[in-house]
Design an enzyme around this catalytic site. Structure first.
Site, PDB file in Angstrom:
ATOM      1  CG  HIS A   1      -1.590   0.866   1.723  1.00  0.00           C
ATOM      2  ND1 HIS A   1      -3.458   0.963   1.390  1.00  0.00           N
ATOM      3  CD2 HIS A   1      -1.207   2.393   1.882  1.00  0.00           C
ATOM      4  CE1 HIS A   1      -3.874   2.253   1.723  1.00  0.00           C
ATOM      5  NE2 HIS A   1      -2.642   3.445   1.820  1.00  0.00           N
ATOM      6  CD  GLU A   2       1.818   3.461   4.078  1.00  0.00           C
ATOM      7  OE1 GLU A   2       1.949   4.618   2.938  1.00  0.00           O
ATOM      8  OE2 GLU A   2       0.711   2.904   4.304  1.00  0.00           O
TER       9      GLU A   2
ATOM     10  CG  HIS B   1       0.281   6.011  -0.535  1.00  0.00           C
ATOM     11  ND1 HIS B   1      -1.127   6.867  -1.155  1.00  0.00           N
ATOM     12  CD2 HIS B   1      -0.094   5.807   0.616  1.00  0.00           C
ATOM     13  CE1 HIS B   1      -2.047   7.065  -0.314  1.00  0.00           C
ATOM     14  NE2 HIS B   1      -1.328   6.276   0.279  1.00  0.00           N
TER      15      HIS B   1
HETATM   16 ZN   LIG Z   1      -2.769   5.191   2.154  1.00  0.00          ZN
END
Ligand SMILES: [Zn+2]
Length: 699
Positions: A491-492, A495
């Protein structure tokens, strides 16, 4: 067992955050480092405040130059000039807040109490500068507007909107009040965050009787002993409110009383009627948000904040949440009944309580899928997972990640990677910082020290960070991650890719809050796919790949516990919207309000919202009336991932289009326009419902 006090915890700071030698302020001159990275080896806490002051002074003179320009306002001399102004201030701000989040100290907190109101009032100075607004408005109303390129037009419209939403159209009295409110809000948010940090550090359970440890995996017991040693309680075991300690105890401790105490230690953070209690802070804060919304002509903060998001209005959010809530609640109810049946079969003689959920979920997982989560961890060493994450970046986008040992870092545990494109060109730097510390706030996030834009035609190299609070290595083993931690890393990483692969021309970008989780959440889709698992999930001792049978069990149990996951998340999303749309909380009992909102939506007593109001950091730190954004963006990411599934999971053409239209462009044009360029149509909600088991037919 007993609940500990904060004084004890402050005694153990594992490793110091780096300071530097005294001397000139390194923030105020060119850094002279590779890629102009922040010189953490030379930055001291005392450098920040003077650097912020100097940054504000320079920014003011840049703005003065824009407003004093005798030439009529046009896009270049006003909007573009404004976009490039304030560079030093932005660099100092980004570095400073990255540090307060990941590597704080009493001195940094004290500096933040001075810096936050300074920045808030400077922002008001810019937003309420009449001469500046007049020039922006002149461009906005001009015929030049029709001729602008889409990204320039988007920048202009958003900057204009920012002035209006920042109070430019208000009279002098209301402006003065707005400034006061903003200043107070900046301090209260800080207070809220400080309280959450010290309560997270100060909430733990001490075990002195080994019989209470029954059921816990060896690594968890070792971790508890290690924490006790660090806290000068040799021979005992300490479990904390940090997730890597908290979750496995709730999953495996057969001592129900231990589970209950640790559960409560976590959920009661900032609700103990002590000096770190957040009930009044929250009330005051939200009340001021109502006052600000009213000043600006909105009925409530939700209306104000949603206006420039994809959802546009609170009703769109609640009707979307309602659509998911019923099937999620039904699913969670069925899960609770299955657990109760198990308790009854075992002649437990009690009713399932919130602190039992993880424990019985684990038992059911074992019973239904013959899968024990702790069987998976040996295949998820941090090194293996890093290889999987970076490998995905390579397979999709041809990226290379090369560790750099010569880049100064703010803590010895931080690693830095130079990220290169297929052609060898440097795209940016990625800093990773994986383990919990007292100086770090809980959770996981991706931020950065610098974004990318085009400066004099040359792309500025972005500096991105991934900060997590993962399971530390214990007793000679490497850090072995849980499934949750594995997906968090992916997830990170999403980003970070958004920052690293960005190609916009301008410094300011305006991605609606409810779209920013698209790049991150889409990456989670790959994390546990057999095609990728086979390449990276290797046993940390033997190097053997994860056995096919285990992969198959993982695949089959994909929807396990989804009722719970969705319900605790959705309940928190409703709670956040309720705070910001159900009226000024001035005379409200915080606990009662929370209970009533949960009653209204019909939450079952075995589940609490993922965050309670008093430690709901998202709601205070940037996700105002915006916690729903994760599931809103999940519609986009599930639908976007469908584009890969329709071809192949590693289809380069689809990846290239996702990179170009989303990762490189989000925030430079209307999100739906960009999405349609990628997908050829608007997103559909069905892929999300299918992915989460909320279509109501399976299981
Ligand atoms: Zn997030």
């Amino acid at each position: 067992m007993k609940l500990g006090s904060v004084a004890l915890v402050l005694a153990f700071l594992v490793l110091p955050c780096l300071g530097g030698a005294a001397g000139e302020n390194p923030l105020l001159k060119p850094f002279g480092t590779p890629f102009e990275v922040p010189p953490f080896d030379r930055i001291e806490t005392g450098h920040y405040l003077p650097a912020v002051r100097e940054g504000i002074r320079i920014h003011n003179s840049e703005i003065e130059a824009i407003t004093a320009n005798p030439a009529p306002a046009d896009f270049g001399n006003t909007v573009e000039a404004l976009d490039t102004s304030g560079k030093l201030l932005e660099t100092v701000r980004a570095v400073f807040y990255s540090q307060t989040g990941a590597c704080s100290s009493d001195e940094l907190m004290a500096a933040a109490r001075e810096i936050s109101p300074l920045l808030s009032s400077h922002n008001d100075d810019v937003m309420l500068n009449d001469r500046l607004f007049a020039r922006v408005k002149a461009v906005y109303d001009s015929r030049e507007k029709a001729k602008l390129a889409p990204d320039s037009l988007y920048l202009l419209e958003n900057i204009y909107g920012e002035f209006v939403r920042g109070g430019s159209l208000l009279g002098p009295e209301k402006r003065a009040r707005l400034r006061e409110i903003n200043r107070e809000l900046s301090l209260l948010s800080l207070k809220f965050a400080e309280n959450v940090l010290s309560e997270t550090n100060g909430s733990f359970v001490v075990v002195d009787d080994a019989s209470s440890l029954a059921g816990l995996p060896e690594s968890v017991v070792a971790m508890g002993a290690e924490t006790a040693r660090e806290m000068k309680m040799e021979g005992k075991w300490v479990f904390t409110a940090q997730r890597p300690s908290w979750t496995p105890v709730l999953q495996y401790a057969s001592d129900r009383k231990l589970r209950e105490e640790l559960y409560k230690a976590y959920v009661m953070r900032c609700d103990r009627d002590n000096e770190r209690d957040n009930k009044q802070v929250l009330q005051k804060l939200v009340s001021l948000r109502y006052e600000r919304a009213a000043l600006l002509g909105y009925s409530d903060p939700a209306g104000y904040h949603l206006e420039n998001r994809m959802a546009k209005e609170p009703k769109a959010v609640t009707s979307f949440l309602d659509r998911l809530w019923k099937p999620a609640l039904e699913r969670a109810g069925a899960e609770a009944r299955a657990m109760q049946a198990l308790i009854d079969r075992e002649k437990g003689g009690f009713r399932l309580a919130p602190w039992d959920w993880w424990y019985y979920a684990e038992k059911l997982r074992k019973e239904n899928y013959d899968l024990d989560e702790s069987e998976l961890r040996p295949y998820f060493s941090l090194d293996s997972v890093s290889a999987g994450v970076f490998g995905l970046g390579e397979r999709l986008f041809g990226l290379k990640f090369i560790e750099r040992k010569d880049i100064p870092v703010y803590h010895p545990e931080v690693k830095v990677y130079e990220v290169k494109d297929a052609g060898g060109e440097t795209l940016g730097l990625l800093y990773t910082d994986f383990f919990p510390r007292d100086s770090k706030r809980a959770g996981a996030w991706s931020g950065g020290f610098r974004d990318s834009w085009l400066e004099d035609g040359k792309r500025v190299i972005p500096l991105s960070t991934i900060v997590c609070t993962f399971t530390r290595p214990a007793a000679g083993d490497p850090s072995l991650l849980s499934v949750d931690e594995v997906t968090t890393f992916f997830h990170e990483f999403g980003h970070a890719l958004n920052t690293l692969l960005f190609e916009g021309r301008y410094r300011r970008t305006f991605a609606p809050l409810d779209s920013v989780e698209l790049p991150s959440q889409i990456m989670e889709n790959w994390a546990l796919k057999p095609e990728l698992l086979r390449s990276y999930a290797r046993h940390y001792r033997t190097g053997e790949p994860m056995p096919q049978a285990l992969i198959e069990k993982l695949r089959k149990s994909r929807l396990f516990n989804q009722g719970f996951q969705n319900v605790e998340y959705l309940a928190a999303a409703y709670l956040d919207i309720a705070w910001h749309s159900k009226g000024d909380p001035k005379d409200r009992n915080v606990t009662k309000f929370e209970e009533n909102v949960m009653k209204e939506i019909g939450l079952i007593p075995e589940i609490l919202p993922r965050y309670r109001s008093v430690h709901f950091s998202h709601m205070i730190g940037g996700y105002t009336a915006g916690y729903y954004a994760y599931i809103w963006a999940a519609v986009l990411d599930a639908d976007a991932f469908g584009a890969f599934k329709e071809r192949s999971l590693f289809d380069r053409k689809t990846a290239l289009s996702f990179r170009k239209n989303i990762l490189a462009s989000l925030g430079t044009e209307d999100t739906m326009t960009l999405y349609k360029k990628f997908r050829g149509r608007e997103p559909k909600v069905e892929p999300l419902l299918e992915q989460r088991g909320l279509l109501g037919t399976d299981r």
